[in-house]
Design an enzyme around this catalytic site. Structure first.
Site, mmCIF file in Angstrom:
data_model
loop_
_atom_site.group_PDB
_atom_site.id
_atom_site.type_symbol
_atom_site.label_atom_id
_atom_site.label_comp_id
_atom_site.label_asym_id
_atom_site.label_seq_id
_atom_site.Cartn_x
_atom_site.Cartn_y
_atom_site.Cartn_z
ATOM 1 N N HIS A 498 -40.698 -98.364 -106.837
ATOM 2 C CA HIS A 498 -40.117 -97.957 -108.018
ATOM 3 C C HIS A 498 -39.250 -99.086 -108.654
ATOM 4 O O HIS A 498 -39.217 -99.368 -109.850
ATOM 5 C CB HIS A 498 -39.264 -96.777 -107.615
ATOM 6 C CG HIS A 498 -38.172 -96.392 -108.774
ATOM 7 N ND1 HIS A 498 -38.774 -95.159 -109.794
ATOM 8 C CD2 HIS A 498 -37.187 -96.608 -109.502
ATOM 9 C CE1 HIS A 498 -37.722 -94.988 -110.409
ATOM 10 N NE2 HIS A 498 -36.960 -95.949 -110.456
ATOM 11 N N GLU A 499 -38.426 -99.791 -107.686
ATOM 12 C CA GLU A 499 -37.558 -100.846 -108.310
ATOM 13 C C GLU A 499 -38.240 -102.032 -108.459
ATOM 14 O O GLU A 499 -37.671 -102.697 -109.559
ATOM 15 C CB GLU A 499 -36.365 -101.144 -107.139
ATOM 16 C CG GLU A 499 -35.479 -99.855 -106.795
ATOM 17 C CD GLU A 499 -34.800 -99.470 -108.153
ATOM 18 O OE1 GLU A 499 -34.701 -100.230 -109.033
ATOM 19 O OE2 GLU A 499 -34.066 -98.304 -108.142
ATOM 20 N N HIS A 502 -39.397 -101.888 -112.176
ATOM 21 C CA HIS A 502 -38.439 -102.414 -113.128
ATOM 22 C C HIS A 502 -38.385 -103.937 -113.033
ATOM 23 O O HIS A 502 -38.049 -104.786 -114.256
ATOM 24 C CB HIS A 502 -36.853 -101.884 -112.592
ATOM 25 C CG HIS A 502 -36.518 -100.717 -112.915
ATOM 26 N ND1 HIS A 502 -37.114 -99.835 -114.252
ATOM 27 C CD2 HIS A 502 -36.202 -99.324 -112.107
ATOM 28 C CE1 HIS A 502 -36.546 -98.722 -114.185
ATOM 29 N NE2 HIS A 502 -36.045 -98.447 -112.884
#
Length: 714
Positions: A498-499, A502
């Site tokens: 998920h990170e 980003h």
């Protein structure tokens, strides 16, 4: 609110940064700071804690030079270019301070970063209310001489965001806006610090009530066997009874609720963990009132309306309509799951009418998943050693984008901890695309969650020079002296991916202006790449490329991954319902209605939006820190969940690791950051059908999410 001079693009809880860089003529020349000396993140001033003071001084001095240059009313292109350098110069201080104060082990560095943050934020309020800058931006927009669509968009949003900063207000009201913004920053800081200072604790006797698997998370304590009340910590003696002190920070609490078989232990931990820090109830009430006052001065009915207006949703009415639609869709399945958990508990406990309590959920659902799919989370973790998981990130970028990560040695003073790694993202034809710091292990006084921090935004410095993006990916995985023995559970792997989504949004961005770089997009688009890359953490075609048993080297069995996916789907409705509830709480607390005690609002909304009851005396919202930087914007996670489901099914699912898939993601979406309208980006990526109109705003189409979760659309 801060204007586009500090355009925060939210990923998890953080602002996204930028950096000082020299612009080409005719802008005033930046002083030559070339030197062999280095400091944190490569900024030469940050070689000592006091360097933050000089860092701020130089940013203010350089910005002053640029303000003076703009006051001479140069060409429209020069105005926008200079405005972007002001943003770049100031943001590098804001974002470096933000990263430092959340991760640096040296308290003096943290304190100086806090001071720098407050100083530069006060200076930002001066910039955001500077009429010379505002008039210059209006001139640039109105003259129509800007040659690119991105420059025109930059001028437009600079003007709009200046007005959102209150520049059009009378002096007295503008001063109030500035003071309220400073107060909001202080309240947010206090809320965050309280969470760290007061995680809560529960003392359990005897020690046998705690399973062996949790002992490493707990602190042994002792009391006299004859004592009526617990003694303070002391030396173990013949008459001492051993117990454990449970810290109820979110990570430890999650483990206790999942693995402690003692109902009373789970209840005590749940009650404490969901009622601390008590001081934040007053802070939150103050924050709600202050934001409401700010919104009303700005001419809005609520802070939610003020926040949502620039986004795709455009109004709280649209947001709540979307949340109600999701709630209605998910409720039958969530109720069914609730009843299955209740029946399972009664069977295990030999009861016919026992209630299902909130502290039962994690314990019994874990047991049900294990029973249904016959797998153990420790077995799953044996395939996810941290070095192999990092290899998985490397597989993604090479397969999708034809790029590779290379370890980069850091200069003296650049790193903030020995565990930190630095990697460059390199393309064989384009060269280096950007730089990524990895700070992945937990330690005392470190930000307790996982987040992506930008340090520099990408931007065009001249026709021949591009400022490369620099970001940090911060996690809190259990540390070990030997990194090869650190193994992630699958939830942690999903968080890492998920990170990383980003981070890729930032690293692959190629915008002309840094305030559109990477994750600097409208709030309800920001979480889309991160949610999309969660799918990669579940796909066997991806996992088999890197997930190997830490001792045997065996590739993770497809049958095990099938079991993991089946277990994931067992309570998917409950998980989605919880997110809808969080978003509804966020919208309501910052909405129009006069605010009674927040606990009453949360209790009513839990009854309306979930299948679970509220526990009297708990105040879960006291450490829901998404209410800070995501105030009235938490719904964006659900927008992203819908967008990601559509993108996955329409673009990625057939061949998730193909260069064709990656090229589409990069060229049609990731590289544009916020330089294009979000609906144009989404429609351009997957075609029509990802968005629909709703009461003057845009909401995600939920068809693909419904198909994935096997819900019936209402």
């Amino acid at each position: 609110m801060l204007s586009l001079l500090l355009r925060s693009s939210v990923s998890k809880l953080r602002l996204r940064p930028a950096n000082i860089s020299c612009n080409s003529d005719p802008l005033p020349t930046l002083r030559n700071y070339s030197s062999t000396a280095t400091g944190l993140y490569g900024f030469r001033h940050l070689n000592s804690p006091k360097g933050f003071q000089r860092f701020v001084d130089d940013a203010i001095e350089r910005s002053g030079e640029l303000v003076e240059f703009i006051s001479g009313m140069p060409s429209s292109a020069e105005i926008i270019k200079a405005m972007d350098e002001i943003s770049n110069t100031v943001c590098c201080v804001v974002d470096s301070a933000e990263l430092c104060r959340h991760t640096h082990p040296n308290r003096e560095f943290v304190e100086e970063a806090n001071k720098a943050s407050m100083r530069i934020n006060e200076y930002l309020h001066y910039l955001n209310t500077n009429h010379t800058l505002f008039d210059a931006v209006r001139k640039a927009e109105q003259e129509g001489h800007l040659l690119t669509k991105e420059a025109q968009r930059a001028a437009h949003y600079l003007r709009v965001d200046f007005k959102r900063g209150g520049i059009h207000l009378p002096a007295e009201k503008l001063d109030s806006v500035n003071q309220l913004n400073i107060k909001i920053s202080q309240l947010c800081k206090e809320f965050s610090e309280n969470i760290i200072i007061d995680p809560g604790t529960v003392d359990i006797f005897p020690a046998s009530r705690m399973p062996q698997s949790l002992h490493h998370l707990l602190k042994p304590i002792y009391r006299s066997r004859s004592a009526i009340s617990r003694e303070s910590l002391g030396h173990r003696g013949a008459m001492k009874e051993k117990g454990f002190r449970i810290p109820t920070d979110p990570n430890t609490l999650s483990s206790v609720l999942q693995w402690a078989s003692d109902d009373e232990v789970r209840k005590l931990a749940y009650m404490k963990g969901n009622s601390v820090p008590h001081a934040n109830l007053g802070v939150l009430d103050n924050l709600i009132a202050t934001r409401h006052e700010l919104a009303q001065i700005m001419g809005y009915r609520s802070y939610a309306e003020f926040t949502v207006k620039p986004n795709m949703s455009s109004s709280p009415k649209v947001v709540m309509s979307f949340l109600q639609e999701l709630s209605k869709m998910v409720r039958p399945s969530a109720d069914e799951e609730f009843n299955k958990i209740k029946a399972f508990k009664r069977e295990k406990c030999g009861q016919t009418d026992g209630d299902l309590e909130p502290w039962d959920e994690a314990y019994y659902t874990a047991m049900m998943k294990s029973s249904a799919y016959d797998f153990d989370s420790s077995v799953v973790a044996s395939y996810f050693s941290l070095p192999q998981c990092i290899d998985g990130l490397k597989v993604l970028v090479e397969s999708l984008f034809g790029a590779t990560f290379h370890n980069v040695p850091m200069a003296p003073g650049e790193s903030w901890h020995p565990d930190v790694l630095k990697m460059s993202l390199h393309h064989p034809e384009e060269g280096d695309l950007g730089y990524l710091y990895l700070d992945l292990y937990s330690r005392n006084d470190k930000y307790p969650g996982c987040a992506h921090f930008a340090i520099k935004g990408g931007r065009s410095v001249s026709e021949t020079e591009y400022q490369l993006p620099v970001v940090a990916l911060v996690c809190n995985f259990s540390s070990s002296r030997n990194s090869s023995t650190v193994r992630l559970n699958h939830w942690e792997l999903e968080t890492l991916f998920h990170e990383f989504g980003h981070a890729l949004h930032s690293l692959l961005s190629r915008t002309d202006y840094q305030h559109f770089s990477g994750t600097r997009v409208v709030l309800d688009l920001a979480e889309t790449p991160s949610n999309l890359f969660e799918y990669y953490a579940w796909d066997y075609r991806v996992l088999k490329t890197f997930a190997k048993h830490y001792s045997t080297g065996e590739i993770i069995p497809e049958k095990l991954v099938d079991s993991m996916q089946g277990a994931r789907k067992m309570f998917a409705a409950t998980d989605l319902q919880r997110q809808v509830f969080y978003a509804a709480v966020d919208q309501t607390l910052f909405g129009e209605q006069p605010t009674p005690p927040t606990s009453s609002i949360v209790e009513d909304l839990k009854r309306e939006f979930t299948s679970w009851k509220h526990v009297e005396g708990t105040n879960w919202q006291a450490r829901f820190n998404h209410l800070l930087n995501y105030g009235a914007g938490y719904y964006s996670y659900l927008y992203a969940k819908c967008f990601a489901a559509t993108i996955w099914q329409k673009l990625c699912q057939e061949d998730p690791l193909s260069l064709t898939t990656g090229t589409a993601l990069r060229t049609k979406f990731l590289q544009h950051g916020g330089a294009k309208e979000p609906d144009d980006l989404l429609n351009g990526l997957v075609g029509d059908g990802i968005l629909r109109d709703c009461n003057g705003g845009l909401v995600p189409d939920i068809t693909c999410l419904c198909n994935e979760m096997k819900f019936e659309k209402s």
